[in-house]
Design a protein around this motif. Structure first.
Motif, PDB file in Angstrom:
ATOM      1  N   GLN A 118       0.856  -1.180   0.000  1.00 44.71           N
ATOM      2  CA  GLN A 118       0.000   0.000   0.000  1.00 44.71           C
ATOM      3  C   GLN A 118       0.894   1.232   0.000  1.00 44.71           C
TER       4      GLN A 118
ATOM      5  N   THR B 140       2.630   4.456   1.539  1.00 46.83           N
ATOM      6  CA  THR B 140       3.052   4.775   2.896  1.00 46.83           C
ATOM      7  C   THR B 140       4.171   5.814   2.824  1.00 46.83           C
TER       8      THR B 140
ATOM      9  N   GLY C 149      -7.275  -2.697   7.956  1.00 45.94           N
ATOM     10  CA  GLY C 149      -8.188  -1.661   7.484  1.00 45.94           C
ATOM     11  C   GLY C 149      -8.686  -1.867   6.074  1.00 45.94           C
ATOM     12  N   ASN C 150      -8.243  -2.925   5.407  1.00 47.72           N
ATOM     13  CA  ASN C 150      -8.623  -3.146   4.016  1.00 47.72           C
ATOM     14  C   ASN C 150     -10.108  -3.452   3.886  1.00 47.72           C
TER      15      ASN C 150
ATOM     16  N   LYS D 180      -7.434   1.732   3.058  1.00 47.70           N
ATOM     17  CA  LYS D 180      -6.151   1.215   3.545  1.00 47.70           C
ATOM     18  C   LYS D 180      -5.691   0.171   2.535  1.00 47.70           C
TER      19      LYS D 180
END
Length: 417
Positions: free
Chosen positions: A60, A62, A264-265, A272
């Motif tokens: 992801q 970041t 959080g996906n 997320k």
């Protein structure tokens, strides 16, 4: 959402040799430690390799490191094999990222490495690689055997990058390290790695060549698959416990385990990380040797986005169709209890119950893993069993994660597809 497929580099064996001892792997005296010319990115998969994934992370966007620093990522293998190759990813980056040094060694304690274990990675025979935004590269095979169930330290020096890094936000389940400015990828001393971090940066997967019958199992989900709330640096996520069970089987029955859970996906919506629908091909179907995926998504859609059971069922049907089109077995996992957390309400509980009933009874999955039944309190099934209740009453503790892994019939991890 269009996700670029893996761009791999043609493998070229380097001249050094790795040997095993009780402490891990070690380099011989002829190991190359010199610089080489920059590599270029070339399409195509390495020919003639029986590759499986021994470790992976859902990537992801970041932030954290900056140009001139060195990241030391600590990872844990599942299945063992030869010819270690690492995938470095810039799929979420906003500019090219340049690594002019990449090494892999054996952790001793903290950021320290076992003396003599740190080995240079190459890309098309070169030690420097530039990865465009939206792309990923695969290293050349590293000669020697990687043991099953061992930690590795992957160190990369950042020669150039944009504002956004590609990585994985681990939320306190694994410690990695960030250095003071400078190229410290070759360092076996921990002295320069002054900042502990709970993220992996740019490292997306590790693959090896195991015995011929072995394939890859992908654990695909959100924070419960990611291991949120499990003990730090203990490898106590449920996919870790499952990998331990699998490794106790005879080698032909083993599987590499790739955990691509993202805390959080969501199944349906980007947030997320890319949504499960958007990242499924990249994170599951593109894994080398993939045979089976365990799907556990939807809790965040219910609790944070008020998704309906009908919407979740439609999303999971799409993933079932994609998996089956690739000949991949897909196992559906039920949603665990939510009461006591901020996600709980009567409406959300009704959706969870309806969604779980479909997972159990639809017959559309190749098998069902009833994590809800394993972890709930029989006296109050909307809550976790107290012995398994962990972070925020939404996640299991270590005992709960182990119970989840122990409840998976190993015979369900393969099907006739």
């Amino acid at each position: 959402m269009n996700i670029p497929r893996l761009t791999a580099l043609r493998p070229l064996l380097c001249a050094s040799v790795l040997i095993l001892s009780t402490a891990g792997w070690y380099a011989d005296a002829n190991a190359d430690t010199g610089a080489a010319s920059p590599a270029t990115v070339a399409p195509g998969d390495p020919p003639g390799l029986h590759a499986v994934t021994t470790w992976a992370a859902g990537v992801q966007s970041t932030t954290g490191p900056t140009t001139g620093q060195t990241v030391r990522n600590i990872i844990h293998t599942s299945v063992g094999g030869v010819g270690l190759r690492l995938t470095l990813s810039n799929v979420e980056g906003d500019a090219p990222v340049v690594f002019d040094a990449a090494f892999v060694g054996i952790p001793a304690q903290g950021a320290a490495l076992v003396a003599g274990s740190n080995r240079r990675l190459t890309f098309g025979g070169r030690s420097e690689v530039t990865i465009p935004p939206g792309a990923a590269v695969l290293s050349d095979p590293l000669p020697g055997r990687v043991p099953a169930g061992h930690d590795l330290a992957v160190s990369v020096h950042i020669a150039a990058m944009g504002q956004v890094a590609t990585g994985h936000n681990m939320y306190r389940t694994q410690t990695s390290y960030l250095s003071t400015p400078g190229d410290h990828a070759t360092d076996e001393s921990p002295q320069a790695f002054t900042t502990p971090i709970t993220r992996w940066f740019w490292l997306a997967a590790a693959q090896v060549d195991p015995v011929p019958q072995v394939g890859t199992l992908v654990a695909f989900g959100d924070s419960i698959t990611d291991g949120y709330g499990s003990s730090v640096d203990a490898n106590h996520r449920w996919p870790d416990f499952l990998a331990q069970r699998i490794l106790a089987e005879p080698p032909p029955l083993q599987l590499g385990v790739a955990n691509v859970g993202i805390s959080g996906n969501e199944l349906l919506r980007d947030g997320k990380g890319a949504s499960a629908l958007a990242r499924f091909d990249r994170d599951v179907l593109d894994q080398p040797g993939v045979r089976t995926v365990i799907l556990m998504e939807g809790g965040n859609d219910i609790g944070a986005n008020n998704a309906t059971a009908e919407q979740l069922i439609a999303g999971e049907r799409e993933l079932i169709a994609r998996a089956h089109a690739y000949g991949v077995c897909i196992l559906g996992a039920t949603q665990t209890p939510m009461e006591g957390s901020g996600y709980y309400s009567a409406q959300h509980e009704a959706v969870r119950v309806e969604f779980n009933a479909w997972i159990r009874g639809s017959g559309e999955f190749d098998a069902v893993i009833d994590f809800d039944a394993v972890t709930r309190d029989p006296q109050r099934p909307t809550r976790f069993l107290p012995a398994f209740d962990g972070a925020g009453h939404l996640h299991p503790n270590d005992a709960g994660y182990q119970a989840m892994a122990d409840a998976i019939p190993l015979s369900d991890l393969s099907c006739s597809r």
